[in-house]
Design a protein around this motif. Sequence first.
Motif, PDB file in Angstrom:
ATOM      1  N   ASP A 131       0.832  -1.211   0.000  1.00  0.00           N
ATOM      2  CA  ASP A 131       0.000   0.000   0.000  1.00  0.00           C
ATOM      3  C   ASP A 131       0.866   1.261   0.000  1.00  0.00           C
ATOM      4  O   ASP A 131       0.600   2.220  -0.734  1.00  0.00           O
ATOM      5  CB  ASP A 131      -0.927   0.013   1.217  1.00  0.00           C
ATOM      6  CG  ASP A 131      -2.136  -0.893   1.054  1.00  0.00           C
ATOM      7  OD1 ASP A 131      -2.449  -1.275  -0.087  1.00  0.00           O
ATOM      8  OD2 ASP A 131      -2.775  -1.202   2.083  1.00  0.00           O
TER       9      ASP A 131
ATOM     10  N   ARG B  73      -4.964   7.433  -3.562  1.00  0.00           N
ATOM     11  CA  ARG B  73      -5.403   6.051  -3.789  1.00  0.00           C
ATOM     12  C   ARG B  73      -6.616   5.690  -2.941  1.00  0.00           C
ATOM     13  O   ARG B  73      -7.570   5.067  -3.433  1.00  0.00           O
ATOM     14  CB  ARG B  73      -4.236   5.105  -3.490  1.00  0.00           C
ATOM     15  CG  ARG B  73      -4.488   3.627  -3.821  1.00  0.00           C
ATOM     16  CD  ARG B  73      -3.165   2.888  -3.738  1.00  0.00           C
ATOM     17  NE  ARG B  73      -3.287   1.468  -3.975  1.00  0.00           N
ATOM     18  CZ  ARG B  73      -3.175   0.531  -3.047  1.00  0.00           C
ATOM     19  NH1 ARG B  73      -2.946   0.892  -1.777  1.00  0.00           N
ATOM     20  NH2 ARG B  73      -3.286  -0.756  -3.340  1.00  0.00           N
ATOM     21  N   GLU B  74      -6.609   6.063  -1.673  1.00  0.00           N
ATOM     22  CA  GLU B  74      -7.730   5.707  -0.814  1.00  0.00           C
ATOM     23  C   GLU B  74      -9.006   6.436  -1.224  1.00  0.00           C
ATOM     24  O   GLU B  74     -10.108   5.899  -1.079  1.00  0.00           O
ATOM     25  CB  GLU B  74      -7.405   6.002   0.654  1.00  0.00           C
ATOM     26  CG  GLU B  74      -6.329   5.109   1.240  1.00  0.00           C
ATOM     27  CD  GLU B  74      -6.658   3.622   1.174  1.00  0.00           C
ATOM     28  OE1 GLU B  74      -7.854   3.266   1.298  1.00  0.00           O
ATOM     29  OE2 GLU B  74      -5.722   2.821   0.979  1.00  0.00           O
TER      30      GLU B  74
ATOM     31  N   ARG C 266      -9.942   7.128  -4.278  1.00  0.00           N
ATOM     32  CA  ARG C 266     -10.572   6.423  -5.400  1.00  0.00           C
ATOM     33  C   ARG C 266     -11.224   5.129  -4.929  1.00  0.00           C
ATOM     34  O   ARG C 266     -12.289   4.755  -5.446  1.00  0.00           O
ATOM     35  CB  ARG C 266      -9.573   6.184  -6.535  1.00  0.00           C
ATOM     36  CG  ARG C 266      -8.470   5.199  -6.253  1.00  0.00           C
ATOM     37  CD  ARG C 266      -7.440   5.188  -7.365  1.00  0.00           C
ATOM     38  NE  ARG C 266      -6.638   6.403  -7.364  1.00  0.00           N
ATOM     39  CZ  ARG C 266      -5.811   6.762  -8.357  1.00  0.00           C
ATOM     40  NH1 ARG C 266      -5.689   5.997  -9.421  1.00  0.00           N
ATOM     41  NH2 ARG C 266      -5.117   7.865  -8.277  1.00  0.00           N
ATOM     42  N   PHE C 267     -10.625   4.467  -3.946  1.00  0.00           N
ATOM     43  CA  PHE C 267     -11.279   3.280  -3.393  1.00  0.00           C
ATOM     44  C   PHE C 267     -12.605   3.636  -2.718  1.00  0.00           C
ATOM     45  O   PHE C 267     -13.594   2.908  -2.838  1.00  0.00           O
ATOM     46  CB  PHE C 267     -10.362   2.587  -2.382  1.00  0.00           C
ATOM     47  CG  PHE C 267      -9.200   1.849  -2.982  1.00  0.00           C
ATOM     48  CD1 PHE C 267      -9.296   1.252  -4.226  1.00  0.00           C
ATOM     49  CD2 PHE C 267      -7.995   1.746  -2.298  1.00  0.00           C
ATOM     50  CE1 PHE C 267      -8.226   0.560  -4.782  1.00  0.00           C
ATOM     51  CE2 PHE C 267      -6.924   1.056  -2.831  1.00  0.00           C
ATOM     52  CZ  PHE C 267      -7.037   0.465  -4.080  1.00  0.00           C
ATOM     53  N   ARG C 268     -12.611   4.757  -1.994  1.00  0.00           N
ATOM     54  CA  ARG C 268     -13.844   5.169  -1.318  1.00  0.00           C
ATOM     55  C   ARG C 268     -14.957   5.426  -2.320  1.00  0.00           C
ATOM     56  O   ARG C 268     -16.090   4.949  -2.150  1.00  0.00           O
ATOM     57  CB  ARG C 268     -13.600   6.425  -0.486  1.00  0.00           C
ATOM     58  CG  ARG C 268     -14.845   6.876   0.287  1.00  0.00           C
ATOM     59  CD  ARG C 268     -14.673   8.264   0.879  1.00  0.00           C
ATOM     60  NE  ARG C 268     -14.558   9.301  -0.127  1.00  0.00           N
ATOM     61  CZ  ARG C 268     -15.587   9.805  -0.813  1.00  0.00           C
ATOM     62  NH1 ARG C 268     -16.827   9.345  -0.606  1.00  0.00           N
ATOM     63  NH2 ARG C 268     -15.407  10.750  -1.705  1.00  0.00           N
TER      64      ARG C 268
ATOM     65  N   MET D 230     -15.168   4.300  -5.356  1.00  0.00           N
ATOM     66  CA  MET D 230     -15.499   3.026  -5.991  1.00  0.00           C
ATOM     67  C   MET D 230     -16.529   2.262  -5.163  1.00  0.00           C
ATOM     68  O   MET D 230     -17.549   1.780  -5.682  1.00  0.00           O
ATOM     69  CB  MET D 230     -14.218   2.193  -6.156  1.00  0.00           C
ATOM     70  CG  MET D 230     -14.429   0.808  -6.733  1.00  0.00           C
ATOM     71  SD  MET D 230     -12.858  -0.103  -6.907  1.00  0.00           S
ATOM     72  CE  MET D 230     -12.182   0.682  -8.374  1.00  0.00           C
TER      73      MET D 230
ATOM     74  N   ASP E 262     -12.811  -9.010  -8.321  1.00  0.00           N
ATOM     75  CA  ASP E 262     -11.668  -8.112  -8.149  1.00  0.00           C
ATOM     76  C   ASP E 262     -10.684  -8.452  -9.262  1.00  0.00           C
ATOM     77  O   ASP E 262      -9.926  -9.420  -9.177  1.00  0.00           O
ATOM     78  CB  ASP E 262     -11.068  -8.330  -6.759  1.00  0.00           C
ATOM     79  CG  ASP E 262      -9.948  -7.350  -6.421  1.00  0.00           C
ATOM     80  OD1 ASP E 262      -9.516  -6.614  -7.318  1.00  0.00           O
ATOM     81  OD2 ASP E 262      -9.504  -7.353  -5.259  1.00  0.00           O
TER      82      ASP E 262
ATOM     83  N   SER F 176      -5.969  -5.542  -2.597  1.00  0.00           N
ATOM     84  CA  SER F 176      -6.230  -4.237  -1.974  1.00  0.00           C
ATOM     85  C   SER F 176      -7.706  -3.863  -2.031  1.00  0.00           C
ATOM     86  O   SER F 176      -8.273  -3.372  -1.049  1.00  0.00           O
ATOM     87  CB  SER F 176      -5.402  -3.148  -2.665  1.00  0.00           C
ATOM     88  OG  SER F 176      -4.027  -3.374  -2.494  1.00  0.00           O
ATOM     89  N   ILE F 177      -8.345  -4.072  -3.187  1.00  0.00           N
ATOM     90  CA  ILE F 177      -9.766  -3.754  -3.299  1.00  0.00           C
ATOM     91  C   ILE F 177     -10.588  -4.685  -2.425  1.00  0.00           C
ATOM     92  O   ILE F 177     -11.503  -4.246  -1.709  1.00  0.00           O
ATOM     93  CB  ILE F 177     -10.221  -3.820  -4.768  1.00  0.00           C
ATOM     94  CG1 ILE F 177      -9.592  -2.676  -5.570  1.00  0.00           C
ATOM     95  CG2 ILE F 177     -11.743  -3.781  -4.875  1.00  0.00           C
ATOM     96  CD1 ILE F 177      -9.883  -2.735  -7.060  1.00  0.00           C
TER      97      ILE F 177
ATOM     98  N   ARG G 126     -10.554  -3.656   1.264  1.00  0.00           N
ATOM     99  CA  ARG G 126     -11.411  -2.511   1.584  1.00  0.00           C
ATOM    100  C   ARG G 126     -12.885  -2.854   1.406  1.00  0.00           C
ATOM    101  O   ARG G 126     -13.737  -2.371   2.164  1.00  0.00           O
ATOM    102  CB  ARG G 126     -10.987  -1.327   0.719  1.00  0.00           C
ATOM    103  CG  ARG G 126      -9.651  -0.746   1.197  1.00  0.00           C
ATOM    104  CD  ARG G 126      -8.843  -0.130   0.082  1.00  0.00           C
ATOM    105  NE  ARG G 126      -7.565   0.380   0.596  1.00  0.00           N
ATOM    106  CZ  ARG G 126      -6.483  -0.396   0.786  1.00  0.00           C
ATOM    107  NH1 ARG G 126      -6.525  -1.701   0.544  1.00  0.00           N
ATOM    108  NH2 ARG G 126      -5.359   0.137   1.247  1.00  0.00           N
TER     109      ARG G 126
ATOM    110  N   ALA H 127      -8.296  -1.504 -10.354  1.00  0.00           N
ATOM    111  CA  ALA H 127      -7.619  -0.222 -10.149  1.00  0.00           C
ATOM    112  C   ALA H 127      -6.144  -0.345 -10.500  1.00  0.00           C
ATOM    113  O   ALA H 127      -5.467  -1.286 -10.063  1.00  0.00           O
ATOM    114  CB  ALA H 127      -7.778   0.250  -8.697  1.00  0.00           C
TER     115      ALA H 127
END
Length: 256
Positions: free
Chosen positions: A21, A31-32, A34-36, A38, A54, A61-62, A65, A125
């Motif tokens: 990470d 990065r976080e 864009r995950f949020r 998503m 995934d 990583s995805i 989260r 991602a």
Amino acid sequence: MSDVTERAAPSDWAAWQRSWDRQQEWYMPDREERFRVMLDMVQAFTGTAPRVLDLACGTGSITDRLLRRFPDATSTGVDLDPALLTIAAGSFAGDARVTFVTADLKDPRWPEQLPHGSYDAVLTATALHWLHSDELRVLYGQIAGLVRDGGVFLNADHMPDPDTPRINAADSAQRHARMDRAKAEGVLGWTEWWQLAAADPALAEPTARRFEIYGEHADGDTPSAAWHADTLRAAGFGEARSVWSSPGDAMVLGLK
């Protein structure tokens, strides 16, 4: 010395996840975020117990989260990288919600290896820029066949706008200056991270196989967000557009 070697014994998969990470955040400080976004979109369209694919999952990583936010979700992680999949499998060992599949996304039969024929959401991602545009076009057609009606596909990746070369150059210069400062402060970059992985007895062999497969880095394409949206609609998605962006990256959502 790295955080992994200083604070964790070899095969401490949680430490390897943290190290991965940090290395990825060296490239992408947002990065976080864009995950949020998503997962916000996943919840908006599929609820809080989605079946997720995934795609090009890396270390998971995805999936990590996803499951922290939605404990009732399930995930199938697909990748070809033996080293990153080793970390992923170690990290999620014993978790019945997670399945990992080794598959080459360039192989036209890769969907046949999946445990399910359809998914509520397919997420990826910073991975598909390893593919050329013609390969990505084929892949999007395959993904369209895996996403259920009303489900979503989300791809967050490098998607620079070719019509703004001066903006792109300014963003690149600033980003590389920030990366150089972080590296001077001891943050591991891509090359150094893989050197560390090769020195871990649990990862040495899969890391060697990984470089036999990929080399140092694949030479793919980075088409614009507009290209991705147009290609997704041509592949069979009813709607597609960008739902998040930074100066050089974007996330495109395709709604089936």
